[in-house]
Write a protein that holds these residues in place. Structure first.
Motif, PDB file in Angstrom:
ATOM      1  N   THR A  40       0.832  -1.205   0.000  1.00 22.08           N
ATOM      2  CA  THR A  40       0.000   0.000   0.000  1.00 22.08           C
ATOM      3  C   THR A  40       0.863   1.250   0.000  1.00 22.08           C
ATOM      4  O   THR A  40       0.570   2.230  -0.701  1.00 22.08           O
ATOM      5  N   SER A  44       0.827   4.104  -2.969  1.00 23.60           N
ATOM      6  CA  SER A  44       0.529   5.492  -2.638  1.00 23.60           C
ATOM      7  C   SER A  44       1.673   6.410  -3.052  1.00 23.60           C
ATOM      8  O   SER A  44       1.456   7.510  -3.572  1.00 23.60           O
ATOM      9  N   TYR A  45       2.898   5.960  -2.844  1.00 21.14           N
ATOM     10  CA  TYR A  45       4.072   6.773  -3.169  1.00 21.14           C
ATOM     11  C   TYR A  45       4.232   6.957  -4.685  1.00 21.14           C
ATOM     12  O   TYR A  45       4.376   8.085  -5.172  1.00 21.14           O
ATOM     13  N   THR A  48       1.800   9.239  -6.613  1.00 21.27           N
ATOM     14  CA  THR A  48       1.822  10.670  -6.286  1.00 21.27           C
ATOM     15  C   THR A  48       3.204  11.281  -6.501  1.00 21.27           C
ATOM     16  O   THR A  48       3.505  12.333  -5.933  1.00 21.27           O
TER      17      THR A  48
END
Length: 203
Positions: A40, A44-45, A48
């Motif tokens: 996760t 997410s990293y 973005t």
């Protein structure tokens, strides 16, 4: 007395077996939770990443970003646990020998840019943390949207745009399952592309 001893021994064996089973199940749940958090955080990293982020992997002529290591520059550092590492200028992921015989581990290293970079390196390490332990194998691949191919390395001087997708492959020594995860890298979207990522290409 002998019968009582047998009964007590049987009860103890059942209780001990139940305890060992409970410990094994707890360890399995803990491992699954850690794996979920790890994947996760990666997703997410990568989804973005800001414009201008640079990925380097498999560059044998430099220490940072050399074979088996992934260097990410120009982006906020992931996997931060203190204000000190939050100020890192770059982050490196490296595969190193683990504590257990024959095992590998994935390390995250937070780096600070040297005031006077030299020919060997532009960064100094300020902290490191193991992310995955007890690994049998760990590999990453990068998808070049222009060439429509997967590569095991990435040179930002020859491929200035980041890859469109990154794929992780890994397996643990004590787990026969093979894990495969594909992540979309937002920074590679064309200006005219809509806000949804393209479907990951097949292997």
């Amino acid at each position: 007395m002998g019968l009582i001893g047998l009964l007590i021994g049987g009860v103890y064996s059942i209780a001990n077996g139940a305890l060992q089973l409970g410990l094994s199940m707890n360890q399995a749940r803990l491992s699954e939770t850690r794996l979920t958090h790890f994947t996760t955080a990666w997703r997410s990293y990568l989804e973005t990443l800001p414009p201008g982020a640079r990925l380097s992997c498999g560059l044998e002529k430099v220490r940072r970003g050399a074979a088996g290591r992934l260097l990410i520059e120009g982006a906020p550092p992931p996997f931060v646990w203190s204000s000190r590492v939050r100020l890192a200028d770059a982050v490196e992921f490296a595969i190193t020998r683990g504590e257990e015989a024959g095992s590998l581990q994935l390390m995250v290293r937070h780096l600070k840019r040297l005031e006077k970079p030299n020919a060997l390196d532009a960064y100094a390490q300020i902290a490191e943390l193991p992310l995955l332990r007890g690994l049998k194998d760990f590999r990453w691949e990068f998808y070049d949207a222009e060439k429509q191919r997967w590569f095991s390395n990435w040179n930002p001087d020859k491929q200035p745009a980041p890859p469109l997708f990154m794929r992780l492959h890994f397996q643990f020594l004590k787990d026969p399952r093979e894990h495969h995860f594909t992540y979309w890298i937002a920074n590679d979207l064309a200006p005219s592309t809509a806000g949804q990522p393209a479907a990951p290409p097949s292997a």
